[in-house]
Design an enzyme around this catalytic site. Structure first.
Site, PDB file in Angstrom:
ATOM      1  N   SER A 289      49.935  49.129  50.859  1.00  0.00           N
ATOM      2  CA  SER A 289      50.892  48.981  51.952  1.00  0.00           C
ATOM      3  C   SER A 289      50.233  48.301  53.153  1.00  0.00           C
ATOM      4  O   SER A 289      49.639  47.239  53.025  1.00  0.00           O
ATOM      5  CB  SER A 289      51.471  50.360  52.313  1.00  0.00           C
ATOM      6  OG  SER A 289      52.579  50.260  53.173  1.00  0.00           O
ATOM      7  N   MET A 290      50.296  48.913  54.324  1.00  0.00           N
ATOM      8  CA  MET A 290      49.750  48.325  55.542  1.00  0.00           C
ATOM      9  C   MET A 290      48.246  48.068  55.415  1.00  0.00           C
ATOM     10  O   MET A 290      47.698  47.191  56.083  1.00  0.00           O
ATOM     11  CB  MET A 290      50.038  49.253  56.723  1.00  0.00           C
ATOM     12  CG  MET A 290      49.625  48.708  58.075  1.00  0.00           C
ATOM     13  SD  MET A 290      50.121  49.848  59.397  1.00  0.00           S
ATOM     14  CE  MET A 290      49.370  49.052  60.824  1.00  0.00           C
ATOM     15  N   ASP A 528      60.379  47.393  45.962  1.00  0.00           N
ATOM     16  CA  ASP A 528      59.830  48.648  45.455  1.00  0.00           C
ATOM     17  C   ASP A 528      60.391  49.868  46.185  1.00  0.00           C
ATOM     18  O   ASP A 528      59.824  50.959  46.119  1.00  0.00           O
ATOM     19  CB  ASP A 528      58.300  48.649  45.539  1.00  0.00           C
ATOM     20  CG  ASP A 528      57.778  48.626  46.976  1.00  0.00           C
ATOM     21  OD1 ASP A 528      58.587  48.667  47.928  1.00  0.00           O
ATOM     22  OD2 ASP A 528      56.542  48.577  47.161  1.00  0.00           O
ATOM     23  N   HIS A 579      57.304  52.555  46.059  1.00  0.00           N
ATOM     24  CA  HIS A 579      56.248  52.089  46.946  1.00  0.00           C
ATOM     25  C   HIS A 579      55.084  53.071  47.070  1.00  0.00           C
ATOM     26  O   HIS A 579      53.910  52.671  47.027  1.00  0.00           O
ATOM     27  CB  HIS A 579      56.837  51.813  48.328  1.00  0.00           C
ATOM     28  CG  HIS A 579      55.850  51.279  49.323  1.00  0.00           C
ATOM     29  ND1 HIS A 579      55.263  50.039  49.194  1.00  0.00           N
ATOM     30  CD2 HIS A 579      55.332  51.822  50.464  1.00  0.00           C
ATOM     31  CE1 HIS A 579      54.440  49.833  50.209  1.00  0.00           C
ATOM     32  NE2 HIS A 579      54.463  50.890  50.993  1.00  0.00           N
TER      33      HIS A 579
END
Length: 625
Positions: A289-290, A528, A579
């Site tokens: 992710s980030m 996702d 996700h």
């Protein structure tokens, strides 16, 4: 404390724990006997899961009903510490033997059986991927450094002022302490979690820092795993704290302030160099992710003069592989989104219940890191008022209109907006401090020539944007883009003017829109469940195939994983593409072990979606083709 003792004793009596007074660990440890944890076919696992649920569901209600009254009384007392609803001291004198005598013997047996069946199902899944890889000769080779995302990076208080002492070293993000503080002391929790609006750093008297170590990333809250399954499988092939590390960060900060306040990038650079020196192997960087954006920024920082000073060869020298894939407008526009950060249902309910939209909007705007996830590329990537690269046949409205208004009768709802128009609209309806903070820290455009790209290599605000900068000149670097697909994901929104007199926001998502792809005002596309397919796949499928964005010839492979959830599993099971839950997916864990064990070259590119078609539709072209 007395209440906790009573609950522990009651649980021990019901579920037949040993008489030893040592508290149970928060999760199962490594099995003593490998025969107890073996790899089995998927069909057998599914059969076991169904049998457990079929047998357990019929009797679950009986014992839950019997214990529900007791649990309800205790919970009520927990949240009523300031009144006389219940005298907790009197519970210390409760005769637990008499409670056990009242509960039917059959109910106690059913409860024990249910717990055993559920534990068996979990144990079959635990460590299984690692054991399979081990049987194929895969073992630890490269040092692994994990850079987590927002949901898996806990923030704990280190403040010693009077108002912070009650939270000292307690997590105010990513634990039950967060939930309790939000419910019982919302004002104080907000004061701790929000950054100073002007400096973008800690407010006076407040000190929150990213929790470190595996415990900071394995679970979000008790029972809600994040990285735990990956850690289990890495450990099975030989990883431990000497060759696997986490690099948690305070995701609220702007990226440059990671270094200003915490020296994060300096520490990460030193960590990587030390790992390579000790192991004589390049590191594998595993991001989620980030964390993928943080690593991309780091690659620029570490090479740049006056920053990491590593020079253009640093990445090629120290990094072997990067695993990961590169939501944000509604969050900072109106404090809303389909979900906040993939929190579980209880956490989302708590946020909606105890924080108004204005409070959430104010809170997220005070966290510059969140705004790094606003859409980049403008209309070239996301489409115009009539068309978008990922439009599907039969759509009622193009994805290109990012913000839609059904009623366009005021300055708050001027008309449908594309991404290029939505960002200025956001800044027009924000405080000056927010606009200045975002524009100083980030850039969301496109560089169409190599000259522009090379010039941007020296501008820190460009370093999060892969469409304005390039990959390192590292021909031996390998990037593996692993991401989920085939789950409905936010793509556009319907808004309306907020006419609620008690509200302080200008607009709100129009929840009455439920037509076509719109679900309560949120237009769903492909992805996702959190990150849109274009965000996950464009750079991997096409962007980094262009010379100006990848002049060093970094090898890039894409591996898509369709969302095929097990309907009996609340987290989706071994084939989820969600996700967050994908971190427990069997095939993803297998891929990670192969790369870490030096077998990544055997992974073949696997694409199931229309990302190649969508990427070709994006209005960005290779000027050197």
């Amino acid at each position: 404390m007395k209440m906790c003792i009573i609950m522990a004793e009651l649980r021990r009596r019901i579920f037949g724990s040993s008489s030893n007074s040592t508290p149970e660990p928060s999760r199962e440890g490594t099995p003593d006997n490998a025969e107890d944890y073996r790899v089995i076919p998927a069909k057998k696992l599914q059969k076991l899961t169904k049998a457990s649920k079929s047998k357990g569901n019929k009797r679950r209600n009986a014992w839950i009903f019997g214990l529900g009254g007791i649990f309800g009384i205790i919970v009520a007392g927990f949240f009523a510490s300031s009144n006389d609803i219940i005298d907790l001291a009197s519970l210390a004198d409760v005769n637990l033997d008499s409670i056990m005598d009242v509960l039917p013997a059959g109910l106690i047996k059913d409860a024990r059986d249910l717990q055993r069946h559920e534990r068996d199902a979990v144990n079959y899944d635990s460590f299984s991927v690692g054991l399979h890889a081990q049987s194929q000769g895969i073992k630890a080779k490269h040092p692994v450094i994990m850079i987590p995302g927002v949901i898996s990076t806990g923030l704990e208080s280190w403040g010693t002022e009077e108002h912070s002492r009650q939270y000292f070293r307690k997590r105010l993000w990513g634990s039950w302490s967060m939930m309790r503080a939000l419910v019982l002391d919302k004002t104080s929790w907000k004061r701790h979690i929000m950054l100073d609006k002007i400096t973008g750093l800690d407010p006076p008297g407040i000190k929150l820092r990213a929790a470190q170590g595996f415990d900071a990333a394995d679970f979000f809250i008790t029972g809600y795993w994040i990285w735990n399954k990956i850690l289990e499988n890495l450990a099975t092939i030989g990883y431990d704290p000497t060759n696997a590390f986490t690099a948690a960060y305070d995701w609220r900060l702007s990226y440059m302030n990671y270094e200003v306040r915490d020296q994060y990038f300096t520490r990460l650079q030193n960590h990587i160099e030390t790992a390579v020196r000790i192991s004589d192997q390049k590191v594998v960087l595993l991001t989620h992710s980030m964390g993928s954006q943080v690593l991309y920024y780091f690659f620029h920082w570490v090479e740049a003069p006056g920053h990491g000073n590593g020079g253009p060869e640093w990445v090629d020298t120290y990094v072997g592989s990067m695993l990961g894939a590169l939501k944000g407008m509604p969050t900072v526009l109106s404090g809303e989104m389909k979900d906040t950060a993939q929190l579980n249902a209880f956490a989302v309910y708590g946020l909606e219940k105890f924080l108004s939209r204005h409070e959430r909007c104010e809170m997220f705007r005070s966290m510059p890191g969140i705004s790094s996830m606003l859409p980049i590329g403008g209309n070239a990537v996301w489409g115009n008022s009539t068309w978008a690269p990922d439009d599907r046949p039969g759509q009622n409205i193009s994805f290109g209109t990012f913000i839609n208004f059904r009623n366009r009768n005021s300055t708050q709802s001027p008309g449908n907006l594309t991404v290029d128009e939505a960002l200025p609209y956001l800044f027009e309806h924000s405080d000056t401090w927010y606009k200045d903070s975002v524009l100083h820290s980030y850039s969301y455009g496109v560089a169409h020539t190599r000259e522009e790209v090379e010039a941007n290599q020296l501008i820190p605000s460009k370093w999060i944007n892969p469409l304005e900068t390039r990959l390192p000149l590292a021909p031996n670097l390998k990037i593996y883009c692993f991401y989920g697909i085939a789950k409905d994901t936010e793509r556009a929104y319907y808004y309306r003017e907020d006419l609620d007199p008690a509200s302080k926001t200008n607009v709100t998502i129009d929840r009455d829109v439920n037509v076509g792809e719109a679900d309560h005002g949120v237009v769903m596309g492909e992805g996702d469940g959190t990150v849109n397919l274009l965000s996950s796949g464009y750079m991997c499928a096409k962007g980094w195939k262009m010379k100006r964005y990848n002049p060093g010839g970094v090898q890039v492979k894409t591996f898509e994983m369709p969302h095929e959830p097990d309907r009996f599993s609340p987290r989706g099971g071994p084939n989820t593409g969600d996700h967050v839950d994908i971190l427990g997916r069997s095939s993803l864990n297998d891929l990670i072990l192969r790369v870490a064990g030096g077998k990544g070259d055997l992974i073949e590119e696997t694409i199931h979606s229309n990302i190649i078609k969508y990427a070709d539709n994006v209005q960005i072209w290779d000027d050197e083709a």
